[in-house]
Design an enzyme around this catalytic site. Structure first.
Site, PDB file in Angstrom:
ATOM      1  N   HIS B 327     -64.383  -8.608-117.684  1.00  0.00           N
ATOM      2  CA  HIS B 327     -64.481  -9.918-117.033  1.00  0.00           C
ATOM      3  C   HIS B 327     -64.215 -10.978-118.102  1.00  0.00           C
ATOM      4  O   HIS B 327     -64.806 -10.927-119.181  1.00  0.00           O
ATOM      5  CB  HIS B 327     -65.869 -10.106-116.423  1.00  0.00           C
ATOM      6  CG  HIS B 327     -65.951 -11.267-115.490  1.00  0.00           C
ATOM      7  ND1 HIS B 327     -65.906 -12.572-115.924  1.00  0.00           N
ATOM      8  CD2 HIS B 327     -66.046 -11.332-114.142  1.00  0.00           C
ATOM      9  CE1 HIS B 327     -65.977 -13.376-114.869  1.00  0.00           C
ATOM     10  NE2 HIS B 327     -66.059 -12.655-113.782  1.00  0.00           N
ATOM     11  N   ARG B 347     -64.468 -21.154-112.722  1.00  0.00           N
ATOM     12  CA  ARG B 347     -63.053 -21.513-112.897  1.00  0.00           C
ATOM     13  C   ARG B 347     -62.405 -21.847-111.565  1.00  0.00           C
ATOM     14  O   ARG B 347     -61.566 -22.734-111.467  1.00  0.00           O
ATOM     15  CB  ARG B 347     -62.308 -20.365-113.591  1.00  0.00           C
ATOM     16  CG  ARG B 347     -62.594 -20.308-115.084  1.00  0.00           C
ATOM     17  CD  ARG B 347     -61.994 -19.075-115.751  1.00  0.00           C
ATOM     18  NE  ARG B 347     -62.738 -17.879-115.394  1.00  0.00           N
ATOM     19  CZ  ARG B 347     -62.185 -16.731-115.046  1.00  0.00           C
ATOM     20  NH1 ARG B 347     -60.881 -16.609-115.014  1.00  0.00           N
ATOM     21  NH2 ARG B 347     -62.940 -15.705-114.731  1.00  0.00           N
TER      22      ARG B 347
END
Lengths: 250, 558
Positions: B327, B347
Site C-alpha cells: 500500500h 488521496r
C-alpha cells in the site's frame, strides 16, 4: 528507572510496567501490546488488528497513588512508567437475536430488544471508559429517548471492545444496542439509493452482457486501446451529477 | 508523539507550496499520470516484487516451478504441524453441512448465504469472528451504480488496467456485475454508507478509477461492513455456529478425493478437533504477517496465509502470487504507528503526495503498485528526496490539510473520523499537518485458483476472498477487496449450499494427501524442515524464548 537505562549500548529508555501486577522493564517507546510481547507473552487473546479498529485489546490501567482508572487499546497506547495494567480481551454481553426485516426503527423496538436500556442511571462511567472517545452515555440516552438516528451517529466509531459494558453499574451492553441502532438507522431511517436499485435492474435485464462479453474477448492490444481511449476521466473536483461525453457504455 | 522540531521545520516547506497546489487542483490541473506503456519501467526498477532474490521457485506440489515470494515458498515447502499418523479419523468431533474457515468478510458472507439456503454452517476462525483484514479496510468499496456516469464496463476496464491486463476475465466480469447487487444487499442489511440526504451514495475516486465509484462509511468502511455482517451471522444462530480461536491446520478429504472437513486446533486447550463436513469454504484471508522482504504490514495479527498451505497440500494450484501489494501510504511516523494503513481515500479526496522539498513527484491516484514504486524511487539514493524519520527511515508527505482547503473546513474531521482520533492521540492534527508515509505490505494479490462459482479443482472445496487469486491480476485497485470478499463470499456460500444437497454418500475420511505431501517435502532434504501453517507470527522476545527451557514450539507457536 531500572539499571538497564544506565547502559550506554541500547539507546532506548527502559521503563517499568506492571502486567497483571508483575513488573517488567520495557522500552518506553513501545505500545502496551508490543511491551507485552517484549516481556515474553505470546498473545492469543487480546490481539487482533493491531491497528486500533477491531476492539480486541481493550485495556484498563492505573498508577500508584492515583485514584483514577485509565482506559485504552493496547495496540494504540504507549506504555508509561509504573502503569498497572490488565487486558479485558472478552467481556460477556447479551446480544438480542432479531430479524432485521421484521423490526421497527423506533425507541420502542430498542426497548423490546434490550429492556435493560431504561435502567441506565446516567453515571457516565461508559463514556469515561471509552478508548475511542465516544460519548457513550449520550447515545444511550438518545436510545432511551427513541432517537435511533442520533444513537447511530454518536456510536459510529465504536470498535465494540466492551470496556463500557465492563464498567456499567446497570449491566448494559451498550455496543450491541448501538449496532442495532446503526442498522435500523441505515436500513429504515436513511433513504435508499435510487440509482442503486435502477442499476441492479439494468444488470438483471442484461444491459451490459454484450458490451462486457465483447471487451472480454478483446485481444491485449485492443484492450489497451479501449483502456486508453474510452475511459474519460471524471475530474476530481467535478460535482456529483457530472456526465461523460461518451454515453455508449452507460 | 508530536512531530519533532526537525520535522516541523520540514513541514514549513510543504506549507510553502500548498496554496499553489490547491489552486492547481481547483482548476482541474493534475500532476501528469505515468502513461500505461511506461508503468512497467518504474515497476521493474523500484517495485519490491522485482527485487533481486525476492522470488523463488516452489519445489513441491501442484504449482511446482512457479516462482513467488520466498517467504510463502518456505511455508509451502514445510511439513504439517501434526503427524498425520497421529490423527484418528474414526472419531469425529463435530459434523456439519458446510465448514467455513475464516471469520472475515468472505467467511461471514458465505455463512449467511449458505444458511439462508438451508445449510447448517460451522464457522471456524483463528481469532475472534471479525478479526480480519476486512475489519481494517478503510477507504471504500467499489461498484458502478451511478447510472448517469458509470457502468460495469468502466469498472471492468479499470480493474483490468490496474491488474496490468492479466486478470481472469470471467472473475472480473463477476466482480463488476455483482458489485451493485452487493451494495444493495449491504444497504438492505443496514450498513451505514455515507450518503446525500436524498439517499444518493457519496462516492470518490480511488487510484486507477476513471469514475468516482468508491462508496464509503466514514473512513472505517471495512469495520462497518464487517460488524454488520458479523451481527447478521449472530442473528442466525439457529443455523450458524461460530468456533473462535480454532484455526484449521489441515483439510480432510474423503476416499473419493472430495473435500470432507478439516482438522482444527484449539489455541487455548491445544487440542485438535476433527470436523466432518459435506463442503468446505476456505476464506482464511491474506498473508501480510509473513512480512515479505521485511516490510511493515497493515494486516491483522492472523494474516499468515494458512489457507494457501492447506489447500495447496490438498492439490489446489496457485496463481498470481508472484506479485504482492504494497500500500503506497503506510504511516512511518510516529514510531508507534509504523506500518499503519492511511487510507487511499485521503488521496481520493484530493491530498497530494510531496517530497522533502514540498514538490509533487507523482500523480496521487496511480494504481497502487505504480504509486508505491514512485514513492520508493523518491526516497531512493537515485532521487534522495525522502524525509528522514527519527528512527532512521525515510518517507514522503501525504498533504492532508489540502482536503479542508479544497472541500471546506471540517471535511477531514467528518470524512476521516478514525484517523483524526488516532493521530490526535499522538498529538498530530491531520487537518493542520501532513502525514509522513511510506509503502507498507498490504494485500495478497494472488492465491488459490478458483472459477467464478468459487470452485477449486477439488470437489467440495470452495474458496473466496483474499485467499483466492485471479480477480485482481497482478495488482488490486482500492475498493475492490471489500467488494471481492462480499461478491465471492456470497457466491461461495450459494455454490456450497447447492453442492451439499446433491453429494450422495460421502466416502471415508482421509488425510493421506498430507502424508503424501510430507513425503514430497522430505525429498528436499532441508537441514531444518519448517512447519506450516504458521497460525500466528512470532513477535516474542528472543531473549525470553532462550530462557523458556521446557517449552516446545512447533513452528512459531507452542
Amino acid at each position: 528507572m531500572s539499571e538497564k537505562s544506565q547502559s550506554t549500548n541500547p539507546p532506548a529508555e527502559i521503563v517499568p510496567i506492571y502486567i497483571l501486577g508483575k513488573r517488567y522493564d520495557v522500552p518506553a517507546s513501545l505500545t502496551i501490546q508490543k511491551a507485552m510481547e517484549y516481556a515474553g507473552y505470546q498473545l492469543i487473546r487480546g490481539c487482533g488488528c493491531r491497528g486500533g479498529i477491531c476492539g480486541a485489546c481493550g485495556t484498563i490501567y492505573r498508577f500508584p497513588n492515583d485514584s483514577r482508572l485509565h482506559f485504552g487499546l493496547a495496540c494504540q497506547t504507549v506504555v508509561e512508567p509504573n502503569m498497572y495494567l490488565t487486558q479485558i480481551p472478552f467481556f460477556p454481553g447479551n446480544k438480542a437475536v432479531y430479524d432485521i426485516e421484521a423490526i421497527e426503527p423506533t425507541g420502542v423496538e430498542i426497548v423490546r430488544q434490550y429492556p435493560e436500556v431504561v435502567k441506565c442511571m446516567g453515571c457516565n462511567a461508559c463514556t469515561e471508559s471509552c478508548p475511542m472517545d465516544i460519548k457513550v452515555m449520550e447515545y444511550m440516552s438518545a436510545a432511551i429517548n427513541g432517537d435511533v438516528k442520533r444513537t447511530a451517529e454518536l456510536s459510529f466509531d465504536c470498535v465494540m471492545c466492551g470496556l463500557c459494558s465492563s464498567r456499567c453499574p446497570a449491566e448494559e451492553v451498550q455496543y450491541n444496542i448501538a449496532i442495532l441502532a446503526r442498522r435500523l438507522n441505515a436500513k429504515y431511517l436513511t433513504p435508499k439509493a435510487k440509482h442503486l436499485e435502477d442499476r441492479v435492474k439494468q444488470i438483471d435485464e442484461g444491459r451490459y452482457e454484450v458490451m462486457l462479453r465483447d471487451v472480454m474477448k478483446a485481444d491485449p492490444a485492443e484492450l489497451r486501446r479501449l483502456y486508453i481511449e474510452t475511459r474519460q476521466m471524471e475530474p476530481a473536483m467535478a460535482d456529483e451529477m457530472w456526465e461523460p461525453e461518451d454515453k455508449r457504455f452507460l | 508523539m508530536p512531530y519533532t522540531a526537525e520535522l516541523k521545520k520540514l513541514i514549513k516547506t510543504v506549507e510553502s507550496t500548498r496554496a499553489v497546489r490547491v489552486e492547481r487542483k481547483k482548476r482541474g490541473e493534475e500532476f501528469p499520470a505515468i502513461p500505461v506503456d511506461q508503468r512497467s519501467d518504474i515497476l521493474q526498477k523500484f517495485h519490491p516484487d522485482y527485487r533481486e532474490g525476492n522470488r523463488k521457485e516452489i519445489r513441491v506440489g501442484p504449482s511446482k516451478g512457479y516462482a513467488i515470494s520466498k517467504e510463502i515458498v518456505t511455508l509451502l515447502e514445510a511439513k504439517s504441524r501434526v503427524d498425520p499418523a497421529k490423527i484418528d479419523l474414526s472419531e469425529v468431533d463435530i459434523e456439519t453441512d458446510i465448514l467455513v474457515l475464516g471469520g472475515g468478510g468472505a467467511g461471514n458472507a458465505a455463512a449467511i448465504i449458505a444458511s439462508e439456503r438451508g445449510a447448517k454452517v460451522l464457522v471456524a476462525t483463528k481469532l475472534r469472528n471479525g478479526d480480519a483484514n476486512t475489519m481494517m479496510a478503510e477507504g471504500g468499496i467499489q461498484g458502478a451504480d451511478k447510472t448517469w456516469k458509470d457502468s460495469p464496463y468502466y469498472h471492468y476496464l479499470d480493474v483490468l488496467g490496474g491488474g496490468h491486463f492479466s486478470n481472469n476475465p470471467e472473475l472480473v466480469y463477476t466482480l463488476v456485475t455483482e458489485a451493485p447487487k452487493v451494495l444493495s444487499w449491504l444497504e438492505k442489511l443496514g450498513t451505514m454508507f455515507t450518503k446525500y440526504p436524498d439517499g444518493t451514495m457519496r462516492s470518490l475516486h480511488g487510484g486507477g478509477t476513471c469514475r468516482k465509484r468508491m462508496h464509503y462509511a466514514g473512513d472505517i468502511t471495512g469495520a462497518e461492513i464487517m460488524r454488520t455482517l458479523r451481527d447478521e451471522t449472530r442473528n442466525k444462530r439457529d443455523k450458524i455456529t461460530v468456533l473462535e480461536f480454532a484455526p484449521a491446520v489441515e483439510l480432510l478429504l474423503d476416499t473419493d478425493g472430495r473435500c470432507a472437513g478439516a482438522v482444527l486446533y484449539n489455541l487455548e486447550t491445544e487440542e485438535y478437533i476433527i470436523v466432518k463436513a459435506k463442503a468446505v469454504v476456505i476464506a482464511t484471508g491474506g498473508s501480510g504477517r509473513l512480512h515479505i522482504q521485511n516490510f511493515m504490514t497493515t494486516n491483522h495479527y492472523g494474516a499468515t496465509g494458512d489457507g494457501l498451505v492447506l489447500a495447496y497440500r490438498a492439490g489446489v494450484p496457485l496463481c498470481f502470487l508472484h506479485t504482492v501489494q504494497y500500500h503506497p501510504t503506510g504511516a512511518v511516523f510516529p514510531e508507534q504507528a509504523e506500518g499503519l494503513l492511511i487510507t487511499e481515500k485521503v488521496r481520493g479526496a484530493g491530498a497530494n503526495v510531496v517530497n522533502i522539498h514540498g514538490e509533487q513527484f507523482v500523480f496521487e491516484r496511480e494504481p497502487r503498485d505504480v504509486e508505491a514504486a514512485a514513492i520508493i524511487r523518491e526516497c531512493s539514493e537515485e532521487r534522495g528526496n525522502g524525509v528522514p524519520t527519527p528512527t532512521g527511515k525515510f518517507g514522503v508527505w501525504l498533504d492532508s490539510p489540502m482536503i479542508d482547503m479544497l472541500e471546506g473546513e471540517g471535511t477531514i474531521k467528518r470524512e476521516f473520523p478514525g484517523k483524526t482520533i488516532l493521530f490526535n492521540r499522538y498529538g498530530i492534527d491531520i487537518s493542520r499537518d501532513p502525514m509522513l508515509i511510506y509503502p507498507t505490505l498490504h494485500y495478497q494479490n494472488g492465491g488459490l485458483e478458483i472459477n467464478s462459482d468459487c470452485e477449486t479443482n477439488i470437489p467440495g472445496l470452495f474458496a473466496a476472498g483474499e485467499v483466492a487469486g485471479g480477480i485482481h491480476g497482478e495488482n488490486r485497485l482500492m475498493g475492490n477487496s471489500l467488494l471481492d470478499v462480499c461478491v465471492f463470499g456470497r457466491i461461495a456460500g450459494k455454490t456450497a449450499a447447492n453442492y451439499v444437497k446433491n453429494i450422495g454418500k460421502q466416502g471415508k475420511l482421509s488425510i493421506d494427501h498430507v502424508k503424501k505431501y510430507n513425503k514430497e517435502v522430505a525429498t528436499l532434504k532441508q537441514a531444518d524442515t519448517p512447519v506450516s501453517p504458521m497460525v500466528l507470527p512470532d513477535y516474542s522476545n528472543p531473549d525470553v524464548r532462550k530462557r523458556q527451557l521446557t517449552s516446545n514450539y512447533v513452528g512459531t507457536i507452542r
